[in-house]
Structure formats: structure tokens, C-alpha cells
Design an enzyme around this catalytic site. Sequence first.
Site, PDB file in Angstrom:
ATOM      1  N   HIS A  19       0.850  -1.278  -0.128  1.00 28.87           N
ATOM      2  CA  HIS A  19       0.146   0.028   0.054  1.00 28.87           C
ATOM      3  C   HIS A  19       0.761   1.272   0.094  1.00 28.87           C
ATOM      4  O   HIS A  19       0.699   2.376  -0.860  1.00 28.87           O
ATOM      5  CB  HIS A  19      -0.738   0.060   1.277  1.00 28.87           C
ATOM      6  N   LYS A  43     -15.494  -8.261  14.166  1.00 26.17           N
ATOM      7  CA  LYS A  43     -15.363  -9.634  13.748  1.00 26.17           C
ATOM      8  C   LYS A  43     -14.481  -9.624  12.331  1.00 26.17           C
ATOM      9  O   LYS A  43     -13.761 -10.668  12.384  1.00 26.17           O
ATOM     10  CB  LYS A  43     -16.461 -10.266  13.533  1.00 26.17           C
ATOM     11  N   ARG A  92      -2.236  -6.433  -8.402  1.00 26.16           N
ATOM     12  CA  ARG A  92      -1.335  -7.184  -7.910  1.00 26.16           C
ATOM     13  C   ARG A  92      -0.793  -8.272  -9.183  1.00 26.16           C
ATOM     14  O   ARG A  92       0.124  -8.492  -9.640  1.00 26.16           O
ATOM     15  CB  ARG A  92      -1.061  -7.828  -6.604  1.00 26.16           C
ATOM     16  N   SER A 130      -2.263  -8.078   3.185  1.00 25.69           N
ATOM     17  CA  SER A 130      -2.717  -8.055   4.309  1.00 25.69           C
ATOM     18  C   SER A 130      -2.989  -9.211   4.964  1.00 25.69           C
ATOM     19  O   SER A 130      -2.561  -9.498   6.285  1.00 25.69           O
ATOM     20  CB  SER A 130      -4.012  -6.940   4.774  1.00 25.69           C
TER      21      SER A 130
HETATM   22  P1  ADP Z   1      -9.631  -4.392  -0.166  1.00 23.69           P
HETATM   23  O1  ADP Z   1     -10.209  -4.949   1.085  1.00 23.69           O
HETATM   24  O2  ADP Z   1     -10.694  -3.326  -0.795  1.00 23.69           O
HETATM   25  O3  ADP Z   1      -9.405  -5.129  -1.292  1.00 23.69           O
HETATM   26  P2  ADP Z   1      -6.941  -3.757   0.492  1.00 23.69           P
HETATM   27  O4  ADP Z   1      -6.680  -3.171   1.940  1.00 23.69           O
HETATM   28  O5  ADP Z   1      -6.570  -5.379   0.653  1.00 23.69           O
HETATM   29  O6  ADP Z   1      -8.471  -3.445   0.253  1.00 23.69           O
HETATM   30  O7  ADP Z   1      -6.209  -3.085  -0.481  1.00 23.69           O
HETATM   31  C1  ADP Z   1      -6.550  -1.743  -0.877  1.00 23.69           C
HETATM   32  C2  ADP Z   1      -6.140  -1.685  -2.303  1.00 23.69           C
HETATM   33  O8  ADP Z   1      -4.612  -1.798  -2.456  1.00 23.69           O
HETATM   34  C3  ADP Z   1      -6.680  -2.831  -3.522  1.00 23.69           C
HETATM   35  O9  ADP Z   1      -6.762  -2.087  -4.693  1.00 23.69           O
HETATM   36  C4  ADP Z   1      -5.683  -3.882  -3.560  1.00 23.69           C
HETATM   37  O10 ADP Z   1      -5.798  -4.505  -4.834  1.00 23.69           O
HETATM   38  C5  ADP Z   1      -4.236  -2.854  -3.550  1.00 23.69           C
HETATM   39  N1  ADP Z   1      -3.023  -3.597  -2.832  1.00 23.69           N
HETATM   40  C6  ADP Z   1      -3.169  -4.224  -1.849  1.00 23.69           C
HETATM   41  N2  ADP Z   1      -1.864  -4.989  -1.733  1.00 23.69           N
HETATM   42  C7  ADP Z   1      -1.267  -4.492  -2.472  1.00 23.69           C
HETATM   43  C8  ADP Z   1       0.228  -4.795  -3.175  1.00 23.69           C
HETATM   44  N3  ADP Z   1       1.100  -5.542  -2.362  1.00 23.69           N
HETATM   45  N4  ADP Z   1       0.685  -4.074  -4.092  1.00 23.69           N
HETATM   46  C9  ADP Z   1      -0.461  -3.174  -4.995  1.00 23.69           C
HETATM   47  N5  ADP Z   1      -1.556  -2.887  -4.600  1.00 23.69           N
HETATM   48  C10 ADP Z   1      -1.989  -3.660  -3.373  1.00 23.69           C
END
Ligand code: ADP
Length: 164
Positions: A19, A43, A92, A130
Site C-alpha cells: 500500500h 469480527k 497485483r 494484508s
Molecule cells: P480491499 O479489502 O478493498 O481489497 P485492501 O486493503 O486489501 O483493500 O487493498 C486496497 C487496495 O490496494 C486494493 O486495490 C488492492 O488491490 C491494493 N493492494 C493491496 N496490496 C497491494 C500490493 N501489495 N501492491 C499493490 N496494490 C495492493
Amino acid sequence: MKTLKAVYPGSFDPFTLGHMDIIQRLQPFFDEIVVLIAQSSEKKCLFSDQERKALALEALKKFKNVKVDVHSGLTVDYLKQYGARVIIRGLRAVSDYEYELSMANMNKRLYPEVETMIIFSRPEYNYLASRMVKEVAFHGGDIKGLVPPNIEKALIKKISKRRS
Ligand code: ADP
């Protein structure tokens, strides 16, 4: 002069270096970016809304044009009220594609003036999620280099608290 604003929505449970990389690369193009944390039930997330906000704020403090906010409800409603027309999302792998495509299309339908800008992750972060960081941390694996240092500490603390 017009202020160029963008919103980067997600769960950020927790905020990772993947991120961070997106923010680092895109923040020079915008006057303001809001990292928008989706409110969710206790939860569903390991960290509460306010914990996720505080952790991301600390990790992003060097960027003067990046803010962090929590929102429940439609992302487009936040954009309308904030006066932004750009949604940032990261991609990704092919597995992200369908979800991102349908979300971008739905957001466009709900708010035709909005544009979703997709940025590809760096190869070194294209496996980083995450969910995986939490899983590795739960099993005592090394999460250094996957999340900012403050989040590494918070994750370890949270997990040991859950165990005791
Ligand atoms: P969500 O729960 O909406 O998928 P995330 O917190 O997992 O949200 O991710 C927010 C955004 O960041 C999403 O568009 C996700 O694809 C992107 N993202 C998450 N991890 C990475 C990463 N390692 N590299 C690039 N983009 C990422």
C-alpha cells in the site's frame, strides 16, 4: 486554482508496504490523497477502524499531502462530499483483475464523473496482501520488510494479546 484530490479506499487491515509503495509513487501527482479505511465489524478485521487509522497515519506521516479517514457506506458518497473524482486502486496479479473491474464499473455507474486509476504493484510486492501478513505473523513468521515498522510492532503485540 483547482485542487487535484484522490481517494485510495481499502480495508488496510493492516496497511502494508505494498500500500505504501502505491502512495509513494502516486502522491507526487496529486495535491491531496485520502487513504480511506472502510469501516467494518470488529469480527471481520483484526484491527479496529481507529487502530487501522492510527497505524496508517503514523506510517504515512512523512507525506504532507496524504490524509487518512474512516468511512462507512459507499466510497463514491465519500468522494462526492470530499470533492474528488479519482479512485486509486492497486493491481497485483490477474486474480485482482475481475474484482477491480467490477468495482470500477459499479462506481462509474453510481458516480459517472469518477475515474478509477489502477496502478500495478512492483514485482517485489505482487504477492503481498494484508491477509497473508496476518497469517505469517500468527504463526510466528518474520514480517519485517512487509509492513512499516510501527505496524510490525502493533501486529506482534495484537497477536500475543489474542493468544494470552
Ligand atoms: P480491499 O479489502 O478493498 O481489497 P485492501 O486493503 O486489501 O483493500 O487493498 C486496497 C487496495 O490496494 C486494493 O486495490 C488492492 O488491490 C491494493 N493492494 C493491496 N496490496 C497491494 C500490493 N501489495 N501492491 C499493490 N496494490 C495492493
